[in-house]
Design a protein around this motif. Structure first.
Motif, PDB file in Angstrom:
ATOM      1  N   SER A 128       3.577 -10.292  -7.774  1.00  0.00           N
ATOM      2  CA  SER A 128       3.266 -10.899  -6.473  1.00  0.00           C
ATOM      3  C   SER A 128       1.767 -11.002  -6.260  1.00  0.00           C
ATOM      4  O   SER A 128       1.284 -11.927  -5.601  1.00  0.00           O
ATOM      5  CB  SER A 128       3.903 -10.083  -5.343  1.00  0.00           C
ATOM      6  OG  SER A 128       3.448  -8.741  -5.367  1.00  0.00           O
ATOM      7  N   PHE A 147      -2.079 -11.611   2.636  1.00  0.00           N
ATOM      8  CA  PHE A 147      -1.424 -11.585   1.335  1.00  0.00           C
ATOM      9  C   PHE A 147      -0.917 -10.177   1.045  1.00  0.00           C
ATOM     10  O   PHE A 147      -1.561  -9.186   1.359  1.00  0.00           O
ATOM     11  CB  PHE A 147      -2.392 -12.058   0.256  1.00  0.00           C
ATOM     12  CG  PHE A 147      -2.769 -13.493   0.423  1.00  0.00           C
ATOM     13  CD1 PHE A 147      -1.937 -14.503  -0.021  1.00  0.00           C
ATOM     14  CD2 PHE A 147      -3.953 -13.850   1.061  1.00  0.00           C
ATOM     15  CE1 PHE A 147      -2.266 -15.836   0.147  1.00  0.00           C
ATOM     16  CE2 PHE A 147      -4.302 -15.175   1.235  1.00  0.00           C
ATOM     17  CZ  PHE A 147      -3.454 -16.176   0.776  1.00  0.00           C
ATOM     18  N   ASN A 200      -0.396 -14.525  -5.417  1.00  0.00           N
ATOM     19  CA  ASN A 200      -1.338 -14.698  -4.302  1.00  0.00           C
ATOM     20  C   ASN A 200      -2.608 -15.438  -4.715  1.00  0.00           C
ATOM     21  O   ASN A 200      -3.329 -15.956  -3.861  1.00  0.00           O
ATOM     22  CB  ASN A 200      -1.735 -13.331  -3.731  1.00  0.00           C
ATOM     23  CG  ASN A 200      -0.570 -12.616  -3.076  1.00  0.00           C
ATOM     24  OD1 ASN A 200       0.440 -13.223  -2.733  1.00  0.00           O
ATOM     25  ND2 ASN A 200      -0.705 -11.314  -2.913  1.00  0.00           N
TER      26      ASN A 200
END
Length: 575
Positions: free
Chosen positions: A533, A421, A537
């Motif tokens: 972001s 990730f 995740n």
């Protein structure tokens, strides 16, 4: 000519703007472009690159500053249209993500009143202010932000210790708490091994090797790279180990760091030797010649992972053996890394293979620069000022690969490919054409790659490996094994020695670690402050979360922000 465009009151995270910056710099009509938030630190970067204009100087910290060097002014409208489309696309992506959003910390806490962790990825100039407010709300901290002044890190960690809260970071790239990956982390199996580390890619390498051998972890607690300095005194490191000692699911503890400051090391090792759970350590750069009963010492990241397995299985510690074929050949090795700790380990292993003992340096991003042997950390600040980290945008590494191939003495090029990730969605594909070019112009060069990742990672590790093999690269899943192979290709070998296990008398160590911390006992409920972001995740994991879209108060002026915060705190104590 320099042309400036200011987008007023349009705060965007740094990664989104860096990727946009790359796209605009690739436009054929653009000589140079720089797109950043107009913060004081970024204005300094504009100035250093000769792109600071009067319009940028006057812009506020919540404004996007765009400076374009164009030969033809008639191209401006088309370029601005592209920029507007990209900025609009990020807005639409955010709206479609389904993540609950807030614009203030109180609003985020109203959405998630039982929050117990704040993930902070705001510009470093604001990290202390945001972290302090979160500590005041009894939130543990994971601070991804870098460029945070040392005195502010110390203050946050002292306050956290007093409150029984843990402060991971600043400049903390990786943690895995109760199976939930934070920032740059791999998806690993659950198991009985707990980790504390002052290194993001170090944690990633150890957890990935464990996962590949069928073992998992309970938690991996990142500390930030300065935690074991004399000034910080290992506050988070020691608190993290205490947490793992108190965690019933953790049976073995692994710790890793660069060598601590002398006084800190004495305190840390005394504490580790006193533990009633088996523990293994790696202080990267040291090559211990023995273990102690209950306290084992590794020389590489892979050895640390293997020690964890041996201790869990109650087996005699395994001795590392190089299985590399030793060729009758000469030449140099060029290591071009995206992971800083992997680069450091590569440099140390090359030194051992060559029997040299140079003090490693970070000058211009070089970890090693010795008679044609080079290891470069392309994630160093030297290469990431105003640009995405090469784990996010691996294309930044490609010119360095071609340059390495131009050196007639180069025999081996070593590359890391970091999955998980936060990392690029298909890093191997970005290397394919460049490796082909190297192989066509220099068929005598061997390209050796080391993949750091797991089968559960979103990139599909098998496809990543196959892409590299299809263009003639050799693939390993251990940095140590990749370097052993690279050394073998130039006729060199590291002899790893068996380590005796010495007796150790357990002595109680009394340290003031502050109030007990409960982060590992409760389900994660996260306020993500900054890079969206990181919130994306979390979607597949057992954690509640809310996105706090941070914008600086007071126009981002630090002194004025502190004054307003002081008045706010004063008002709160007098109501």
């Amino acid at each position: 000519m320099l042309i400036t465009v200011i987008k007023k009151d349009m705060y965007k995270d740094s990664v989104a703007l860096m990727l946009l910056n790359n796209k605009i710099n690739a436009h054929p009509a653009v000589n140079v472009a720089s797109i950043m938030m107009a913060t004081p630190a970024n204005k300094d970067m504009f100035k250093e690159s000769g792109l600071l204009t009067d319009e940028v100087e006057k812009a506020g910290a919540n404004d996007i500053a765009i400076v374009l060097d164009l030969d033809d002014e008639t191209e401006l409208d088309g370029i601005v249209e592209i920029i507007d489309e990209e900025l609009s696309a990020t807005e639409k992506s955010s709206a479609m993500s389904g993540i609950q959003e807030a614009t203030t910390l109180p609003e985020a806490l109203e959405i998630l009143p039982e929050a117990n962790l704040a993930m902070i990825s705001v510009p470093g100039i604001y990290a202390y202010s945001v972290g302090k407010k979160c500590l005041d709300q009894n939130l543990n901290l994971f601070i991804f932000s870098d460029n945070v002044p040392l005195e502010e890190e110390i203050q946050l960690k002292k306050e956290g210790r007093e409150k029984g809260l843990i402060v991971m970071g600043p400049d903390c790239g990786t943690s895995i708490i109760k199976g939930v990956p934070l920032a740059f982390a791999n998806q690993t199996k659950s198991g009985k091994i707990g980790i504390v580390g002052a290194s993001g890619t170090g944690i990633q390498e150890v957890t990935s090797i464990l996962d590949g051998k069928g073992y998992g972890i309970t938690n991996a607690i990142g500390t930030g790279g300065r935690d074991l300095s004399e000034e910080v005194g290992a506050m988070t490191f020691l608190k993290g180990v205490e947490n793992l000692m108190d965690d019933d699911e953790t049976e073995v503890i692994l710790v890793l760091s660069k060598p601590p400051a002398k006084e800190v090391r004495e305190k840390v090792e005394a504490y580790l030797k006193s533990l009633t759970k088996p523990v293994a350590s790696l202080f990267l750069g040291e090559t211990p010649d023995s273990h102690f009963e209950g306290y084992y010492r590794a020389g590489t990241l892979e050895e640390l992972a293997i020690l964890g397995i041996d201790l869990l299985e109650n087996k005699k510690p395994e001795t590392i053996v190089s299985e590399a074929e030793i060729k009758d050949a000469n030449g140099t090795i060029k290591g071009l890394y995206t992971g800083g700790t992997l680069a450091t380990e590569a440099a140390l292993l090359i030194e051992r293979g060559l029997n040299i003992n140079e003090e490693l340096t970070h000058e211009h991003g070089y970890i090693l620069n010795h008679e044609g042997f080079e290891v470069i950390d392309l994630g160093d600040d030297e290469y990431t000022q105003g640009k995405p980290h090469p784990m996010i945008d691996p294309t930044a590494r490609l010119p360095y690969i071609l340059k390495a191939a131009e050196d007639k003495n180069t025999k081996v090029i070593v590359l890391d490919v970091v999955l998980g990730f936060g990392a690029n969605e298909d890093p191997a594909s970005t290397l394919v054409e460049t490796i082909k070019e190297v192989k066509s112009t220099r068929p005598d060069i061997d390209v050796v790659t080391t993949i750091c990742g797991t089968k559960q990672d979103p990139q599909n590790i098998n496809e990543q490996e196959q892409q590299l093999k299809d263009v003639g690269a050799t693939v390993f899943h251990s940095n140590r094994q990749a370097l052993d192979h690279a050394l073998g290709l130039i006729g060199k070998k590291i002899d790893y020695k068996e380590k005796p296990v010495l007796p150790l008398e357990k002595i109680s160590v009394d340290l003031d670690l502050g109030e007990k911390n409960n982060l590992l006992n409760d389900k994660l409920q996260i306020i993500n402050i900054g890079l969206e972001s990181f919130a994306n995740n979390l979607k597949s994991f057992d954690a509640k979360y809310v996105q706090y879209n941070f914008t600086p108060i007071a126009g981002g002026k630090k002194e004025l922000m502190r004054a307003l915060e002081f008045l706010e705190a004063w008002r709160g104590t007098n109501e």
